[in-house]
Design an enzyme around this catalytic site. Structure first.
Site, mmCIF file in Angstrom:
data_model
loop_
_atom_site.group_PDB
_atom_site.id
_atom_site.type_symbol
_atom_site.label_atom_id
_atom_site.label_comp_id
_atom_site.label_asym_id
_atom_site.label_seq_id
_atom_site.Cartn_x
_atom_site.Cartn_y
_atom_site.Cartn_z
ATOM 1 N N ASP A 93 -18.977 -2.288 -13.779
ATOM 2 C CA ASP A 93 -18.885 -3.465 -14.661
ATOM 3 C C ASP A 93 -19.365 -3.079 -16.068
ATOM 4 O O ASP A 93 -20.419 -2.465 -16.217
ATOM 5 C CB ASP A 93 -19.795 -4.555 -14.058
ATOM 6 C CG ASP A 93 -19.620 -5.912 -14.710
ATOM 7 O OD1 ASP A 93 -18.533 -6.186 -15.243
ATOM 8 O OD2 ASP A 93 -20.586 -6.707 -14.660
ATOM 9 N N HIS A 94 -18.598 -3.429 -17.081
ATOM 10 C CA HIS A 94 -18.966 -3.181 -18.493
ATOM 11 C C HIS A 94 -19.382 -1.723 -18.745
ATOM 12 O O HIS A 94 -20.477 -1.456 -19.254
ATOM 13 C CB HIS A 94 -20.088 -4.119 -18.944
ATOM 14 C CG HIS A 94 -19.645 -5.553 -19.036
ATOM 15 N ND1 HIS A 94 -18.871 -6.024 -20.071
ATOM 16 C CD2 HIS A 94 -19.855 -6.599 -18.204
ATOM 17 C CE1 HIS A 94 -18.622 -7.313 -19.875
ATOM 18 N NE2 HIS A 94 -19.190 -7.678 -18.748
HETATM 19 P P1 13P Z 1 -21.847 -14.671 -15.390
HETATM 20 O O1 13P Z 1 -23.026 -14.413 -16.276
HETATM 21 O O2 13P Z 1 -21.149 -15.941 -15.759
HETATM 22 O O3 13P Z 1 -22.184 -14.627 -13.950
HETATM 23 O O4 13P Z 1 -20.778 -13.496 -15.673
HETATM 24 C C1 13P Z 1 -20.897 -12.257 -15.031
HETATM 25 C C2 13P Z 1 -19.979 -11.228 -15.586
HETATM 26 O O5 13P Z 1 -19.080 -11.488 -16.354
HETATM 27 C C3 13P Z 1 -20.203 -9.848 -15.129
HETATM 28 O O6 13P Z 1 -19.388 -8.937 -15.799
HETATM 29 O O1 G3H Z 2 -21.850 -8.952 -17.555
HETATM 30 C C1 G3H Z 2 -22.980 -8.609 -17.262
HETATM 31 C C2 G3H Z 2 -23.472 -8.745 -15.883
HETATM 32 O O2 G3H Z 2 -23.936 -10.046 -15.659
HETATM 33 C C3 G3H Z 2 -24.467 -7.681 -15.568
HETATM 34 O O3 G3H Z 2 -25.717 -7.959 -16.076
HETATM 35 O O4 G3H Z 2 -26.313 -5.833 -17.236
HETATM 36 O O5 G3H Z 2 -28.079 -7.480 -16.568
HETATM 37 O O6 G3H Z 2 -26.897 -6.134 -14.835
HETATM 38 P P1 G3H Z 2 -26.829 -6.773 -16.183
HETATM 39 ZN ZN ZN Z 3 -18.942 -9.510 -17.839
#
Ligand code: 13P
Ligand code: G3H
Ligand code: ZN
Length: 326
Positions: A93-94
């Site tokens: 993720d990201h």
């Molecule tokens: P929320 O903060 O709405 O749960 O979004 C999570 C997200 O986009 C993780 O990439």
């Molecule tokens: O988009 C971000 C997610 O909610 C992940 O959050 O970077 O704090 O793990 P984090």
């Molecule tokens: Zn996100």
């Protein structure tokens, strides 16, 4: 069974969205697998076909750095053995370019997100293209992002933040990404909307029309931030204020407009926080980590099953398995 996100999107497109849930620890992981199989209290319960769902397990850079990224892989591989019926994708993720390459080379992730959305269009395309070329060599798929998430003020909607439909079409064609996260008014965290703000379904419809047929779109920042859980946190000593999220009845309309992946992290954190606060409030003499852990795993599994019903993915597992020829 680990599959790619796009394997799941092919089955879901236009009908339902696949839940993409972030994990950081063991209790979240076990709760997540149980919830997606319609089990709640134990790992041994039979799968509930009406609730069983395909899902995406998401690992952020923060999660990778929380202890050591190798624990996450070990935990998920063990979950795969404990829950052999599960069909899921493992997704970064990201990611940055560096974490994407590390994940691609690890042989564990089936999908990565390159988030270069803070760069201008050309640079975002250039970076995404490099990641996509390297991922595709190994059969890994790539999610990219175009537009800026964040609170969108009513009077600047459409000017700077939201994804532009024509740019989205160009971006997909030139970057080689396999799915695209779009900015349509959502933001990360527990404080998403104020006043008359809300999801821009009109913009989503325009994006779907502009991009290639059946191209999977992704919605980040899609927790619903239920009042019930925020109230429970506050009643147990928390101090959360004026929170708001994406209404759950918007998930299916978004799915019909091409959203195949809905990202949810904050809601899981709310469930975690409420359960841990309540447990130690109600049992002040207890200091066993397993006491709240057990309650949390059950509550989280039940919450995931509920979420999948709202996303339309609940009950789809058998059909997904068939579509994959497994
Ligand atoms: P929320 O903060 O709405 O749960 O979004 C999570 C997200 O986009 C993780 O990439
Ligand atoms: O988009 C971000 C997610 O909610 C992940 O959050 O970077 O704090 O793990 P984090
Ligand atoms: Zn996100």
């Amino acid at each position: 069974m680990i599959v790619t996100t796009n394997d799941l999107f092919r089955h879901a497109y236009g009908k339902y969205a696949v839940g993409a849930y972030n994990i950081n620890n063991l209790e979240q992981t076990v709760g997540l697998f149980r919830g997606n199989l319609g089990k709640s209290r134990t790992n041994e319960e039979p799968v509930n076909p009406e609730l069983a769902a395909p899902f995406i397990i998401q690992i952020s850079r923060g999660a990778r750095g929380y202890t050591d990224k190798r624990f996450l892989e070990a935990m998920i591989r063990t979950a795969e053995e404990v829950f052999p019926e599960a069909i899921f994708a493992v997704h970064l993720d990201h990611g940055t370019e560096e974490t994407c390459y590390d994940s691609i080379d690890s042989g564990f992730y089936s999908s990565v997100m390159i988030d270069a959305s803070h760069h201008d269009l050309e640079k975002n395309i250039e970076i995404t293209r490099r990641v996509a070329d390297r991922a595709h060599e190994k059969g890994i798929v790539v999610e990219a992002e175009l537009g800026q998430l964040g609170g969108v003020e009513e009077d600047i909607v459409g000017s700077v933040c939201l994804t532009e439909p024509d740019q989205a079409a160009e971006f997909i064609q030139r970057s080689g990404c396999d799915s695209l996260a779009v900015a349509i008014g959502t933001s990360h965290g527990a404080y998403k909307f104020s006043g008359k703000q809300g999801l821009r379904m009109d913009r989503l419809a325009q994006i779907q029309k502009a991009v290639p047929a059946d191209f999977p779109l992704v919605m980040h920042g899609s927790s619903s931030v239920p009042k019930e859980w925020v109230d429970r946190i506050n009643k147990a000593g928390g101090k959360m204020k004026d929170s708001s999220g994406v209404p759950e009845d918007q998930y299916l309309p978004a799915a019909r407009l091409g959203v195949c992946k809905v990202n949810i992290d904050t809601d899981g954190r709310l469930v975690w926080c409420a359960i841990y606060r309540e447990t130690f409030r109600d049992k002040p003499e207890d200091f066993d980590p397993r006491t709240p852990g057990k309650v949390f795993m059950q509550a989280y599994a039940e919450y995931i099953a509920h979420k999948n019903q709202k996303l339309g993915s609940a009950g789809q597992l058998a059909s997904v398995r068939k579509s994959l020829g497994k």
